[in-house]
Write a protein that holds these residues in place. Sequence first.
Motif, PDB file in Angstrom:
ATOM      1  N   VAL A   1      38.050  -1.279   0.696  1.00  0.00           N
ATOM      2  CA  VAL A   1      36.771  -0.655   0.364  1.00  0.00           C
ATOM      3  C   VAL A   1      35.891  -0.590   1.615  1.00  0.00           C
ATOM      4  CG1 VAL A   1      34.610  -1.019  -0.910  1.00  0.00           C
ATOM      5  CG2 VAL A   1      36.813  -1.431  -2.028  1.00  0.00           C
TER       6      VAL A   1
ATOM      7  N   LYS B   1      42.926  -3.472  -2.681  1.00  0.00           N
ATOM      8  CA  LYS B   1      42.041  -2.306  -2.699  1.00  0.00           C
ATOM      9  C   LYS B   1      41.097  -2.387  -1.506  1.00  0.00           C
ATOM     10  CE  LYS B   1      39.271   0.542  -5.750  1.00  0.00           C
ATOM     11  NZ  LYS B   1      38.687   0.633  -7.101  1.00  0.00           N
TER      12      LYS B   1
ATOM     13  N   HIS C   1      37.723 -10.424  -1.622  1.00  0.00           N
ATOM     14  CA  HIS C   1      37.471 -10.952  -2.957  1.00  0.00           C
ATOM     15  C   HIS C   1      38.785 -10.947  -3.738  1.00  0.00           C
ATOM     16  CE1 HIS C   1      33.214 -10.581  -2.171  1.00  0.00           C
ATOM     17  NE2 HIS C   1      33.304  -9.284  -2.009  1.00  0.00           N
TER      18      HIS C   1
ATOM     19  N   GLY D   1      41.618  -4.251 -10.631  1.00  0.00           N
ATOM     20  CA  GLY D   1      41.371  -3.686  -9.310  1.00  0.00           C
ATOM     21  C   GLY D   1      41.300  -2.173  -9.281  1.00  0.00           C
TER      22      GLY D   1
ATOM     23  N   ARG E   1      34.276  -4.573 -16.386  1.00  0.00           N
ATOM     24  CA  ARG E   1      35.509  -4.200 -15.698  1.00  0.00           C
ATOM     25  C   ARG E   1      36.717  -4.832 -16.385  1.00  0.00           C
ATOM     26  NH1 ARG E   1      37.272  -5.788  -9.518  1.00  0.00           N
ATOM     27  NH2 ARG E   1      37.219  -7.859 -10.433  1.00  0.00           N
TER      28      ARG E   1
ATOM     29  N   THR F   1      44.794  -9.652  -7.848  1.00  0.00           N
ATOM     30  CA  THR F   1      44.712  -8.560  -6.879  1.00  0.00           C
ATOM     31  C   THR F   1      43.525  -8.847  -5.957  1.00  0.00           C
ATOM     32  OG1 THR F   1      43.350  -7.237  -8.379  1.00  0.00           O
ATOM     33  CG2 THR F   1      45.728  -6.923  -8.500  1.00  0.00           C
TER      34      THR F   1
ATOM     35  N   ASN G   1      40.419 -10.811  -7.247  1.00  0.00           N
ATOM     36  CA  ASN G   1      40.089 -10.491  -8.626  1.00  0.00           C
ATOM     37  C   ASN G   1      40.746 -11.490  -9.578  1.00  0.00           C
ATOM     38  OD1 ASN G   1      38.573  -8.168  -7.929  1.00  0.00           O
ATOM     39  ND2 ASN G   1      40.494  -7.040  -7.616  1.00  0.00           N
TER      40      ASN G   1
ATOM     41  N   GLY H   1      31.576 -11.110  -4.672  1.00  0.00           N
ATOM     42  CA  GLY H   1      32.561 -11.938  -5.343  1.00  0.00           C
ATOM     43  C   GLY H   1      32.364 -11.937  -6.849  1.00  0.00           C
TER      44      GLY H   1
ATOM     45  N   THR I   1      40.344  -7.331  -3.250  1.00  0.00           N
ATOM     46  CA  THR I   1      39.512  -6.275  -2.686  1.00  0.00           C
ATOM     47  C   THR I   1      39.176  -6.674  -1.255  1.00  0.00           C
ATOM     48  OG1 THR I   1      38.565  -5.982  -4.881  1.00  0.00           O
ATOM     49  CG2 THR I   1      37.454  -4.890  -3.065  1.00  0.00           C
TER      50      THR I   1
ATOM     51  N   GLU J   1      33.193  -4.281  -6.411  1.00  0.00           N
ATOM     52  CA  GLU J   1      34.068  -4.316  -5.242  1.00  0.00           C
ATOM     53  C   GLU J   1      33.453  -5.051  -4.072  1.00  0.00           C
ATOM     54  OE1 GLU J   1      35.108  -0.261  -4.417  1.00  0.00           O
ATOM     55  OE2 GLU J   1      36.702  -0.293  -5.907  1.00  0.00           O
TER      56      GLU J   1
ATOM     57  N   VAL K   1      36.901  -5.706   1.840  1.00  0.00           N
ATOM     58  CA  VAL K   1      35.683  -4.955   2.096  1.00  0.00           C
ATOM     59  C   VAL K   1      35.354  -4.987   3.577  1.00  0.00           C
ATOM     60  CG1 VAL K   1      33.255  -4.700   1.465  1.00  0.00           C
ATOM     61  CG2 VAL K   1      34.862  -5.744  -0.150  1.00  0.00           C
TER      62      VAL K   1
ATOM     63  N   SER L   1      45.097  -2.704 -14.238  1.00  0.00           N
ATOM     64  CA  SER L   1      44.617  -3.836 -13.450  1.00  0.00           C
ATOM     65  C   SER L   1      43.122  -3.708 -13.197  1.00  0.00           C
ATOM     66  CB  SER L   1      45.361  -3.863 -12.106  1.00  0.00           C
ATOM     67  OG  SER L   1      44.678  -4.672 -11.172  1.00  0.00           O
TER      68      SER L   1
END
Lengths: 750, 750
Positions: free
Chosen positions: A505, A503, A464, B248, B236, A470, A466, B513, A472, B510, A474, B246
């Motif tokens: 996850v 990030k 994903h 993230g 967020r 940035t 952001n 999407g 994510t 997280e 998963v 950020s």
Amino acid sequence: MAITEENPGYKWVGTRPIRPDGLDKVTGKAQFGADLTLPGMLFGKVVRSPHAHARILSIDTSAAESMLGVKAVITGSDFPDLAANGAHPMAIDVSHNAIARDKVLYEGHVVAAVAATTRELAEAAAKAVEVSYEVLPHVLTVDEAMADNAPLLHEGMITKGVEPAPDQPSNIASRIVHERGDLEQGFGEAEVVVEREFTTKPVHQGYIEPHAAVADANSDGRANIWCSSQGHFQMRADTASVLGVSQGTLKVTAAEIGGGFGGKTVIYLEPIAVRLSQRAGRPVKLVMDRDEVFRATGPTSGTRIKVKMGVSNDGKLTAAEVWMAFEAGAYAGSPVGAAGMTVIAAYDIPHFLVEGYDVVCNKPRVAAYRAPGAPMAAFAVESVLDELARSIDMDPIDLRLANAVVEGTQASYGPKFPRIGFVETLEAIKEHPNYTAELGPNQGRGVAAGFWFNAGMSSSATVHINENGTATVVTGSPDIGGSRQSMALMAAEELGIPYESIKPVVADTETVGFTDVTGGSRVTLATGAAVVDACRIVIEDLRARAAKTWDVEIDQVEWVDGQAQHVDGSQPPLSLNDLAAKSGRTGGPISANASLNARGVGAAFSTQVCDVEVDPETGVTQVIRYLTAQDAGRAISPDYVEGQMQGGVVQGIGWGLNEEYVHDENGNMENPSFLDYRMPVASDLPMIECCIVEVPNPAHPYGVRGVGEVGIVPPMAALGNAIKDATGVRLTDLPMTPIKVLEALNEQSD
Amino acid sequence: MAITEENPGYKWVGTRPIRPDGLDKVTGKAQFGADLTLPGMLFGKVVRSPHAHARILSIDTSAAESMLGVKAVITGSDFPDLAANGAHPMAIDVSHNAIARDKVLYEGHVVAAVAATTRELAEAAAKAVEVSYEVLPHVLTVDEAMADNAPLLHEGMITKGVEPAPDQPSNIASRIVHERGDLEQGFGEAEVVVEREFTTKPVHQGYIEPHAAVADANSDGRANIWCSSQGHFQMRADTASVLGVSQGTLKVTAAEIGGGFGGKTVIYLEPIAVRLSQRAGRPVKLVMDRDEVFRATGPTSGTRIKVKMGVSNDGKLTAAEVWMAFEAGAYAGSPVGAAGMTVIAAYDIPHFLVEGYDVVCNKPRVAAYRAPGAPMAAFAVESVLDELARSIDMDPIDLRLANAVVEGTQASYGPKFPRIGFVETLEAIKEHPNYTAELGPNQGRGVAAGFWFNAGMSSSATVHINENGTATVVTGSPDIGGSRQSMALMAAEELGIPYESIKPVVADTETVGFTDVTGGSRVTLATGAAVVDACRIVIEDLRARAAKTWDVEIDQVEWVDGQAQHVDGSQPPLSLNDLAAKSGRTGGPISANASLNARGVGAAFSTQVCDVEVDPETGVTQVIRYLTAQDAGRAISPDYVEGQMQGGVVQGIGWGLNEEYVHDENGNMENPSFLDYRMPVASDLPMIECCIVEVPNPAHPYGVRGVGEVGIVPPMAALGNAIKDATGVRLTDLPMTPIKVLEALNEQSD
């Protein structure tokens, strides 16, 4: 030291940044299996069999149920009878191993469980459950289990894989065989033939964190499970099977895991915790203590292995004959199959016969342990190879080089090898100064090699982007050996953005695609490939959006260094940040999913050399120098690759020198604690030196091969060969404890 | 009763199964904002301004900090100065509304916060924070705020949208305008012109669940947030902005939500909780009480609205002139823009001028409330329409039918309408028996219509097929109005498997999407379209796997009733279950992601008729019959559609008859509780009868239009028109309380 075939100039892959889970783990913030606490949560306790083999005559739960604060008591009758439902035999075994029905098959087998408001009360209630047993004769080893008229664990079990099928049941669950050529011809062509017999003991994976599970059941049949495992989708599937419900009703969240090494691919507490929670209407936590971990969770098999091998004077192996019997514990399923695949797979031998037997006995059901089956097999074959080299006075590495499998060799278990790096690991050791370092009195040097085929299986990943560019990443692979870092490194490399902007996850079973268990050293390969695929879908999407923004064809857009660039430079580049911020106007959020069944698994090889000093007075073997060279394909995260290499060696040293299960005549384990079950600690060991060899796996975008397991395959033979070199005695029974060394020395001097 | 344009024979869409979250909500298992409890968690408390407008001279936290058990005390200085960082003015407003810096702008404005080991201790510590203020003169209404020489909230604010720009600052943040034709000509063509002035009071969304947030900060800057909101991605983003980090680094998990209605699209506690958790090193929970909800969270605007409209004798509207001023509260951003878009959008009027003003004042910053801006505007216009109909002795529905916008009409705010169902809702009411039911003494009937454009925005969805052929449908839209059920119904329809085999999941920030906030009645439309898209990608994948299995081209495979079928029937069908079980051999797990920016939002219309009885002795208005007809496009989940229709009406009745903020001369709210702020309860109301009209939105795969908001648009005018019908008096000031009715009756009889 690293030997790299090529260096493509990666920016992130192969670097050693701070790990994403580091701070949480050093500050105690990370939540492991036992760390979840829910309001109103009860504590559970399992009632276990004190007998190795017994019929359950009755279970009286009334005293436990009447205790104040006890909220639920369950027994095997609280679970569906999968046999009556026509379930697969393996599913029935999983169910019966989770909680016994008519018979208990090992000391520690679960017979009942309770949930109460405090841990102390739960323990008291567990003691108040009265179980009446008819004790049956038991068998603890393959020798006892395979003996004529041995007591049977499963009355109707007929050996599989034998033609014609036996007409009598036995404790032999199955036979496997691999053969090629003509054994008689092969041994006829040999100048030297060596035949030896080996035994190894069950050893435990020894993860620091005992098993733990928290279950929170809803009133509509759904339940949430929190547990540390090597694969929460596997936990979901097995728990659903034992409970007789659809996978979709369970949500499993992966806790952090304090070690698994194969032993946490199996359910123990999860279905018990769910059922207790359903009965009590409150969340329930179950945590094993170390005693329970030893008595009731899977170690790896004890084995008996016979190896006969022949070699020509010029060092060509002519034939091999291998016979193996592996303890499965209470239910079929020892790793003898993998042992059969790996035992001679590192060598190109024209004539061979490998046969193996999977044998049940009254000990806890074995579980996977790091390259399951291969270490015992390698202990036998690599010891015999050492003797063959000595017999023809050949350098042990040269003997292995003369017979090493290479690209194109047909493996003993079937397929042809693609590009592999066995020769490179042998050469790395041979060229290393350790290999020619001077040895003192009572010191010796041993070499051994190891092979592991590695696994592929299914993985999924979602990426994903952001709003601020940035990302994510998963996945559904619990972070056991650094997968958060390796996924982030590959994603950073693909997307062209900093590692710190990613990030990683580990998602629960509801929010990421199905992902198989972490085993077979498969995660960096398979889950990594899914991450790379998902990143590439994202990049394709980003290129399309840039093309739309510039009103050009997509082939006019390249993705370079984290930004869309027009091929002729006619547009100012659009960064991932720019494109993310405008995604609402170019088609919506930027996300991609990739799921795959990995193909082109890269086989792993490790060659190791160790120097030992054996005290002739005490028989104590001290490892004084240890070097391991392993083909990582590509070390995405060199820190973690070295950690895997070192960890495998250390566990192999424990297996080789110290670790074993000791049982009394009643089948009760006598050493179920880390005081009496002796694993090596830092002060026992020298620095394990690592040489990462990188022969890229052609089937993976970054050339990854699994690195987690093969390191445990050579150590026992390397140690045995080094002891032989130091003392002149050949030990064939693991562990090679001081007393065994002394006995052998005494026998030699007699 | 439902009026459906066509019935495509759906199997699941349009049915009324048990809702997926039902059992958890009735058993108390569902976890709302305040329900999360973490080990070691601290309780926070916010310190709020007692003044409507004041300069903060100093904050002394030393006494609070020295209290035993107090673990953190923070003030505005603990947050970055976004103004100095060049942030967007809206981001600065969000930050300053979350915690004041130099000035407080309303009673309840946050000035500091504490975290302590118990709630009681936190409250005591909050009281121990000493804040010294210089009280400033305040303005509470648009009249006061727009007056000459009014005290200014923001010293440098220059009105936007005015040419040339004013040279003096004011409390008017901006002006909006919509115009067409020639007003003078339009009014010249009218036979009757009616001009009236209306006022409405701020009313609160009145969600049952007060705001709550739990934050758990890690030592590396990351933090987990648990809160009930209408969009955790928005939480967020805004929290990250206020904290200066950020997106993230934050993970936001959506708790269940006990009502939002627009008011939970805004952050209040989240950045405070994170900062407290960072300072204390422990999790922190913050929960508002009802008093805080009223004093410090956004109600909708109080307004002053002037409407002048002309009509010809044959009932054609010739011209409309609208002037509106909306309270924004402490920071710019009232819904006057939406009011301007909607105020006359239901009617085709050749000449009009709509202008609106966004005016700041010393009350809490307004937040969205169900069709924000439209209800006040409709109260004015639909009341005037009622007078026009009476003037020319025309049935009020016929007057609306004569001027209703239809497909192809250019809306007053710009675009041409695609297929819409306004006429159908008018006809549904006209044909309903309620419309001609006999009325008794003191009873009257009122009709009004409402328009809401609905929103699209960005949504994502992921569909995972489990090993047994069940499916998990993952979205990022909190389940506020039944989205779990509507997503499951659409997925079941698409995949052809039972509704019960679908598990709808609301994932955290997280693991799904990016998804915009739940607002603008957009979720069933936009998130639903993403679910449909993801299901269709899955089906394409399933067809490809079946084709591979059968070794045929994919165009030979159809997906029918949850199974792959060969077009000529030459193969036995493969069910989703079959294909899922074999996915490991056909390409890996089956999952798909879809993200989109919704296009083709379907505009919503509602027509309502209500009967009231007004007690001439007390002035009490009792609603005795209420019918609402609304175009749902397609009612995916009719239960929830009716719930939305009824909920909107009930809130409108409260707004129309009872609800208002009452302030004293110091700008302190006098009725911040549900005892004194009177919302309608079940015993106040008749059954709200619903007529779902289904005129499919051509741009959505199931024809969905948003249904959540438009129902609140007509009630106030319908009530006012019914009171006029019952009593002969026209009320123009909301709420139409008994005392105002009595006063009007007295005035009439004078």
